[in-house]
Design a protein around this motif. Sequence first.
Motif, PDB file in Angstrom:
ATOM      1  N   ILE A   1      -3.183  -1.545   0.417  1.00  7.04           N
ATOM      2  CA  ILE A   1      -2.735  -0.807  -0.771  1.00  7.04           C
ATOM      3  C   ILE A   1      -1.260  -0.469  -0.596  1.00  7.04           C
ATOM      4  O   ILE A   1      -0.890   0.351   0.258  1.00  7.04           O
ATOM      5  N   PRO A   2      -0.383  -1.092  -1.361  1.00  6.77           N
ATOM      6  CA  PRO A   2       1.066  -0.855  -1.210  1.00  6.77           C
ATOM      7  C   PRO A   2       1.483   0.491  -1.778  1.00  6.77           C
ATOM      8  O   PRO A   2       0.744   1.152  -2.509  1.00  6.77           O
ATOM      9  N   GLY A   3       2.715   0.857  -1.448  1.00  7.29           N
ATOM     10  CA  GLY A   3       3.228   2.163  -1.840  1.00  7.29           C
ATOM     11  C   GLY A   3       4.110   2.119  -3.066  1.00  7.29           C
ATOM     12  O   GLY A   3       4.110   1.163  -3.846  1.00  7.29           O
ATOM     13  N   LEU A   4       4.882   3.187  -3.218  1.00 10.78           N
ATOM     14  CA  LEU A   4       5.735   3.379  -4.392  1.00 10.78           C
ATOM     15  C   LEU A   4       6.777   2.271  -4.494  1.00 10.78           C
ATOM     16  O   LEU A   4       7.350   1.838  -3.495  1.00 10.78           O
ATOM     17  N   PHE A   5       6.999   1.810  -5.732  1.00 12.04           N
ATOM     18  CA  PHE A   5       7.973   0.767  -6.061  1.00 12.04           C
ATOM     19  C   PHE A   5       7.584  -0.601  -5.501  1.00 12.04           C
ATOM     20  O   PHE A   5       8.419  -1.499  -5.422  1.00 12.04           O
TER      21      PHE A   5
ATOM     22  N   LYS B   1     -19.884  -6.990   1.025  1.00 11.47           N
ATOM     23  CA  LYS B   1     -19.359  -6.392   2.248  1.00 11.47           C
ATOM     24  C   LYS B   1     -18.665  -5.073   1.935  1.00 11.47           C
ATOM     25  O   LYS B   1     -18.067  -4.914   0.863  1.00 11.47           O
ATOM     26  N   ARG B   2     -18.756  -4.159   2.889  1.00 13.21           N
ATOM     27  CA  ARG B   2     -18.031  -2.913   2.732  1.00 13.21           C
ATOM     28  C   ARG B   2     -16.522  -3.148   2.899  1.00 13.21           C
ATOM     29  O   ARG B   2     -16.094  -4.130   3.515  1.00 13.21           O
ATOM     30  N   VAL B   3     -15.755  -2.227   2.385  1.00 11.59           N
ATOM     31  CA  VAL B   3     -14.305  -2.405   2.303  1.00 11.59           C
ATOM     32  C   VAL B   3     -13.620  -1.449   3.279  1.00 11.59           C
ATOM     33  O   VAL B   3     -13.935  -0.256   3.349  1.00 11.59           O
ATOM     34  N   MET B   4     -12.682  -2.007   4.043  1.00 10.61           N
ATOM     35  CA  MET B   4     -11.799  -1.228   4.897  1.00 10.61           C
ATOM     36  C   MET B   4     -10.462  -1.064   4.176  1.00 10.61           C
ATOM     37  O   MET B   4      -9.837  -2.059   3.781  1.00 10.61           O
ATOM     38  N   LEU B   5     -10.021   0.178   4.033  1.00 13.05           N
ATOM     39  CA  LEU B   5      -8.799   0.467   3.284  1.00 13.05           C
ATOM     40  C   LEU B   5      -7.648   0.760   4.238  1.00 13.05           C
ATOM     41  O   LEU B   5      -7.816   1.501   5.213  1.00 13.05           O
ATOM     42  N   LEU B   6      -6.490   0.179   3.925  1.00 11.15           N
ATOM     43  CA  LEU B   6      -5.253   0.501   4.641  1.00 11.15           C
ATOM     44  C   LEU B   6      -4.162   0.693   3.597  1.00 11.15           C
ATOM     45  O   LEU B   6      -3.766  -0.256   2.908  1.00 11.15           O
ATOM     46  N   GLY B   7      -3.690   1.931   3.469  1.00  6.37           N
ATOM     47  CA  GLY B   7      -2.662   2.248   2.474  1.00  6.37           C
ATOM     48  C   GLY B   7      -1.364   2.664   3.119  1.00  6.37           C
ATOM     49  O   GLY B   7      -1.354   3.452   4.081  1.00  6.37           O
ATOM     50  N   HIS B   8      -0.281   2.111   2.611  1.00  3.72           N
ATOM     51  CA  HIS B   8       1.051   2.461   3.119  1.00  3.72           C
ATOM     52  C   HIS B   8       1.751   3.382   2.140  1.00  3.72           C
ATOM     53  O   HIS B   8       1.713   3.154   0.935  1.00  3.72           O
ATOM     54  N   SER B   9       2.374   4.437   2.654  1.00  7.18           N
ATOM     55  CA  SER B   9       3.154   5.369   1.858  1.00  7.18           C
ATOM     56  C   SER B   9       2.281   5.975   0.756  1.00  7.18           C
ATOM     57  O   SER B   9       1.207   6.509   1.026  1.00  7.18           O
TER      58      SER B   9
END
Length: 479
Positions: free
Chosen positions: A182-186, A239-247
Amino acid sequence: MPQALFDDIISRVLALSSYVRSRFIRFFEDLIYRDVSRFSGDFVTCRNPESVNGKSVSVGCTSSSTSRNLGTNHDRRHTSCLEDHSPVALELTGFFVKSALFLALAPYRISSQCVKHTQIRVETILSRVQTTLKGSSTDIGWMQRDPNMDPVKDGSGRFLELLYSIRNGEHKLPDSYVYLLIPGLFSNHGPLYFVSTKKFFSRMGLACHIAKIHSEASVEYNSWVLKQYIEEIYWGSGKRVMLLGHSKGGVDAAAALSLYWCDLKGKVAGLALVQSPYGGTPVASDMMREGQIADKETRRIMELIVCKIIKGDIRSLEDLTYEKRKQFLSQHKLPKGIPLISFRSEANVGPGVISMMSHIAHVELPKISFLGHGSRESDYEAAPIAKQVPVVVPVSAAMAVSALHLQLRYGEKSDGLVTCRDAEVPGSVVVRPNQKIDHAWMVYSSWSTNQTEADASEMCEALLTMLVELGKVKNNHAS
């Protein structure tokens, strides 16, 4: 200057301005009201003669000595000074006296209002200066001071072990999950955001997606979009989801779990927040804070950039302020039992980094054929040839300058945008790398040809591997 000393100076200045104002008003009261009241009293007594021994006598026209000896002819002639005047003359005289009183009091009223207005302006300016200089000094790290927040655990040692194994070719990340970045702002204006990491995972045979969200939208809106995105992935893959979010992406993902956990329970296996302003960021708060110097002008500039130029929502920036984050977290808690990792870092503020104004990356762009005179049909059927073009990214120096500013102003370590304390999510396992990493490192580090240090893709793999391990430990404890 210490905050307590500055507050004492401001309070003394306000007390001095209030004292000067009160003395100035009292001076005009003593100067004008004294003489005007005397003149007004004398005139009123002249207009209301009293009858003494059957004669019309004006108290205002007689002195104290003549009032005691009214029997003389001289006093009788003096006390009848108003008998020869007609009522019209008295009314005209009263009008002129009232006008004179009004004009005499006008400078006092004007001066008093000017003094009050000046004092209000001084107090307002001093308050704005105090708010501006204070900034976010009392907000940074508020989660660590809140007794209702869960403590964090240090997982830096295990992270470095996993990262070392990955760099030596040992990959433990299972394919039983779908990994959502999951990307961040802008990020909508950075087409290479997470692209290298996604390719890195795909080469290992892992299902990896980049969330297609409007990064400049509000946290509430993006949480709803992510909720639908996760459900779509889960029902499509099983499948279950692994989340990785930046900013801001980490803040959006955390909000989705907080708001829609009833729908996402059993579909999400864990969340890693990388350099996320979970508690807020002083950069957003200092720009959007009301009551400081040039607050309206700053807001108009940010609305022009975010809303008009970028076509986003100003709430995307407001939601990262301390005020909004405190309000949201007080109402919406992260669900208990879900594996959580928060990754925070510190930017390098050395003079060498600041003097290096840019990173040079290479971006692959397709070669586009255009119709022209003398072109052959076979030219149009030829496959486009990818071409690498250099792109200058002046982010390293910008992040270093911003981190230096936050360190000098607040004494806080940061990655340039998010302080270390605000990125540590309560109840999570915190990863504090020994490598100097700025906030934009997640975007451009994979472009570098330097292989002496880990890049963003390898660190993301280490974080997700660690997240899988935490999930196994929690499942064992639950069973």
